[in-house]
Write a protein that holds these residues in place. Structure first.
Motif, PDB file in Angstrom:
ATOM      1  N   THR A  40      -4.123 126.761 131.869  1.00  0.00           N
ATOM      2  CA  THR A  40      -5.411 126.317 131.337  1.00  0.00           C
ATOM      3  C   THR A  40      -6.498 127.338 131.630  1.00  0.00           C
ATOM      4  O   THR A  40      -7.344 127.615 130.776  1.00  0.00           O
ATOM      5  CB  THR A  40      -5.781 124.942 131.922  1.00  0.00           C
ATOM      6  OG1 THR A  40      -4.698 124.043 131.688  1.00  0.00           O
ATOM      7  CG2 THR A  40      -7.034 124.394 131.289  1.00  0.00           C
ATOM      8  N   GLU A  86     -15.131 126.284 115.796  1.00  0.00           N
ATOM      9  CA  GLU A  86     -13.853 125.718 116.245  1.00  0.00           C
ATOM     10  C   GLU A  86     -13.489 126.230 117.634  1.00  0.00           C
ATOM     11  O   GLU A  86     -12.985 125.477 118.473  1.00  0.00           O
ATOM     12  CB  GLU A  86     -12.737 126.071 115.259  1.00  0.00           C
ATOM     13  CG  GLU A  86     -12.851 125.383 113.925  1.00  0.00           C
ATOM     14  CD  GLU A  86     -11.831 125.878 112.920  1.00  0.00           C
ATOM     15  OE1 GLU A  86     -11.404 125.041 112.106  1.00  0.00           O
ATOM     16  OE2 GLU A  86     -11.473 127.074 112.948  1.00  0.00           O
ATOM     17  N   ASN A  88     -10.173 117.913 134.681  1.00  0.00           N
ATOM     18  CA  ASN A  88      -9.289 116.787 134.979  1.00  0.00           C
ATOM     19  C   ASN A  88      -8.081 117.216 135.797  1.00  0.00           C
ATOM     20  O   ASN A  88      -7.649 116.496 136.713  1.00  0.00           O
ATOM     21  CB  ASN A  88      -8.830 116.111 133.682  1.00  0.00           C
ATOM     22  CG  ASN A  88      -9.935 115.328 133.034  1.00  0.00           C
ATOM     23  OD1 ASN A  88     -10.887 114.898 133.690  1.00  0.00           O
ATOM     24  ND2 ASN A  88      -9.837 115.152 131.724  1.00  0.00           N
ATOM     25  N   ALA A 113     -15.599 124.377 120.248  1.00  0.00           N
ATOM     26  CA  ALA A 113     -15.100 123.019 120.466  1.00  0.00           C
ATOM     27  C   ALA A 113     -13.813 123.045 121.281  1.00  0.00           C
ATOM     28  O   ALA A 113     -13.634 122.245 122.218  1.00  0.00           O
ATOM     29  CB  ALA A 113     -14.862 122.330 119.133  1.00  0.00           C
ATOM     30  N   LEU A 114     -12.927 123.979 120.969  1.00  0.00           N
ATOM     31  CA  LEU A 114     -11.673 124.100 121.701  1.00  0.00           C
ATOM     32  C   LEU A 114     -11.929 124.510 123.144  1.00  0.00           C
ATOM     33  O   LEU A 114     -11.274 124.014 124.068  1.00  0.00           O
ATOM     34  CB  LEU A 114     -10.769 125.117 121.002  1.00  0.00           C
ATOM     35  CG  LEU A 114      -9.338 125.232 121.488  1.00  0.00           C
ATOM     36  CD1 LEU A 114      -8.627 123.889 121.420  1.00  0.00           C
ATOM     37  CD2 LEU A 114      -8.591 126.265 120.658  1.00  0.00           C
ATOM     38  N   ALA A 116     -14.640 123.824 124.930  1.00  0.00           N
ATOM     39  CA  ALA A 116     -15.175 122.657 125.639  1.00  0.00           C
ATOM     40  C   ALA A 116     -14.050 121.689 126.013  1.00  0.00           C
ATOM     41  O   ALA A 116     -14.020 121.178 127.142  1.00  0.00           O
ATOM     42  CB  ALA A 116     -16.216 121.952 124.774  1.00  0.00           C
ATOM     43  N   ASP A 117     -13.136 121.465 125.088  1.00  0.00           N
ATOM     44  CA  ASP A 117     -11.999 120.577 125.378  1.00  0.00           C
ATOM     45  C   ASP A 117     -11.124 121.137 126.489  1.00  0.00           C
ATOM     46  O   ASP A 117     -10.666 120.399 127.369  1.00  0.00           O
ATOM     47  CB  ASP A 117     -11.145 120.361 124.125  1.00  0.00           C
ATOM     48  CG  ASP A 117     -11.865 119.562 123.060  1.00  0.00           C
ATOM     49  OD1 ASP A 117     -12.865 118.878 123.393  1.00  0.00           O
ATOM     50  OD2 ASP A 117     -11.423 119.625 121.889  1.00  0.00           O
ATOM     51  N   THR A 118     -10.892 122.443 126.462  1.00  0.00           N
ATOM     52  CA  THR A 118     -10.044 123.077 127.465  1.00  0.00           C
ATOM     53  C   THR A 118     -10.701 123.043 128.837  1.00  0.00           C
ATOM     54  O   THR A 118     -10.043 122.821 129.847  1.00  0.00           O
ATOM     55  CB  THR A 118      -9.720 124.521 127.046  1.00  0.00           C
ATOM     56  OG1 THR A 118      -9.189 124.515 125.725  1.00  0.00           O
ATOM     57  CG2 THR A 118      -8.700 125.143 127.971  1.00  0.00           C
ATOM     58  N   ARG A 119     -12.007 123.247 128.890  1.00  0.00           N
ATOM     59  CA  ARG A 119     -12.716 123.162 130.173  1.00  0.00           C
ATOM     60  C   ARG A 119     -12.661 121.741 130.730  1.00  0.00           C
ATOM     61  O   ARG A 119     -12.509 121.549 131.938  1.00  0.00           O
ATOM     62  CB  ARG A 119     -14.161 123.605 130.004  1.00  0.00           C
ATOM     63  CG  ARG A 119     -14.304 125.089 129.921  1.00  0.00           C
ATOM     64  CD  ARG A 119     -15.746 125.502 129.834  1.00  0.00           C
ATOM     65  NE  ARG A 119     -15.864 126.954 129.896  1.00  0.00           N
ATOM     66  CZ  ARG A 119     -16.903 127.622 129.484  1.00  0.00           C
ATOM     67  NH1 ARG A 119     -17.945 126.976 128.981  1.00  0.00           N
ATOM     68  NH2 ARG A 119     -16.927 128.930 129.570  1.00  0.00           N
ATOM     69  N   HIS A 120     -12.776 120.761 129.851  1.00  0.00           N
ATOM     70  CA  HIS A 120     -12.682 119.366 130.286  1.00  0.00           C
ATOM     71  C   HIS A 120     -11.274 119.076 130.829  1.00  0.00           C
ATOM     72  O   HIS A 120     -11.120 118.411 131.860  1.00  0.00           O
ATOM     73  CB  HIS A 120     -13.016 118.436 129.116  1.00  0.00           C
ATOM     74  CG  HIS A 120     -13.069 116.999 129.485  1.00  0.00           C
ATOM     75  ND1 HIS A 120     -14.083 116.465 130.247  1.00  0.00           N
ATOM     76  CD2 HIS A 120     -12.218 115.982 129.226  1.00  0.00           C
ATOM     77  CE1 HIS A 120     -13.856 115.185 130.424  1.00  0.00           C
ATOM     78  NE2 HIS A 120     -12.720 114.871 129.808  1.00  0.00           N
ATOM     79  N   GLU A 121     -10.270 119.585 130.149  1.00  0.00           N
ATOM     80  CA  GLU A 121      -8.893 119.410 130.613  1.00  0.00           C
ATOM     81  C   GLU A 121      -8.704 120.066 131.982  1.00  0.00           C
ATOM     82  O   GLU A 121      -8.063 119.501 132.865  1.00  0.00           O
ATOM     83  CB  GLU A 121      -7.925 120.036 129.609  1.00  0.00           C
ATOM     84  CG  GLU A 121      -6.473 119.963 130.039  1.00  0.00           C
ATOM     85  CD  GLU A 121      -5.543 120.708 129.110  1.00  0.00           C
ATOM     86  OE1 GLU A 121      -4.356 120.782 129.444  1.00  0.00           O
ATOM     87  OE2 GLU A 121      -5.988 121.213 128.066  1.00  0.00           O
ATOM     88  N   TYR A 122      -9.276 121.254 132.173  1.00  0.00           N
ATOM     89  CA  TYR A 122      -9.160 121.953 133.450  1.00  0.00           C
ATOM     90  C   TYR A 122      -9.821 121.153 134.578  1.00  0.00           C
ATOM     91  O   TYR A 122      -9.278 121.052 135.671  1.00  0.00           O
ATOM     92  CB  TYR A 122      -9.782 123.345 133.345  1.00  0.00           C
ATOM     93  CG  TYR A 122      -9.649 124.164 134.609  1.00  0.00           C
ATOM     94  CD1 TYR A 122      -8.404 124.567 135.067  1.00  0.00           C
ATOM     95  CD2 TYR A 122     -10.759 124.527 135.350  1.00  0.00           C
ATOM     96  CE1 TYR A 122      -8.273 125.307 136.221  1.00  0.00           C
ATOM     97  CE2 TYR A 122     -10.647 125.264 136.504  1.00  0.00           C
ATOM     98  CZ  TYR A 122      -9.396 125.659 136.931  1.00  0.00           C
ATOM     99  OH  TYR A 122      -9.268 126.385 138.090  1.00  0.00           O
TER     100      TYR A 122
END
Length: 70
Positions: free
Chosen positions: A46, A13, A27, A16-17, A19-25
C-alpha cells in the motif's frame, strides 16, 4: 493495479484513487496496532502504491516521459 493502467487514468481519477489508498493504509495501520492484521506485506504494498500514485502526476507536471512507453 498495474503501472500501465495507472498511467492511463486522468488526474481526477488518480486523486480519488490516492485518497482511497491512503484511507486503506490508515486502516491497515490501525489493524496492525490492534493485532488484527495477519498479512503484513499489505502495508508495504500500500505504501508503494501511494508513492506511485504521487509520482505519476508529478511526472506529468515535469513533462517526463518514460523510455519505451507506447
Amino acid at each position: 493495479m498495474k503501472l500501465e493502467e495507472i498511467r492511463l487514468k486522468s488526474i481526477e481519477e488518480l486523486k480519488a484513487l490516492l485518497a482511497d489508498t491512503r484511507h486503506e493504509y490508515m486502516n491497515l495501520r490501525f489493524q496492525t496496532v490492534t493485532g488484527q492484521l495477519t498479512d503484513t506485506r499489505r502495508l508495504k504494498q500500500t505504501r508503494r502504491q501511494i508513492a506511485t500514485l504521487e509520482t505519476i502526476p508529478r511526472e506529468r507536471d515535469l513533462g517526463i516521459t518514460r523510455e519505451g512507453a507506447k
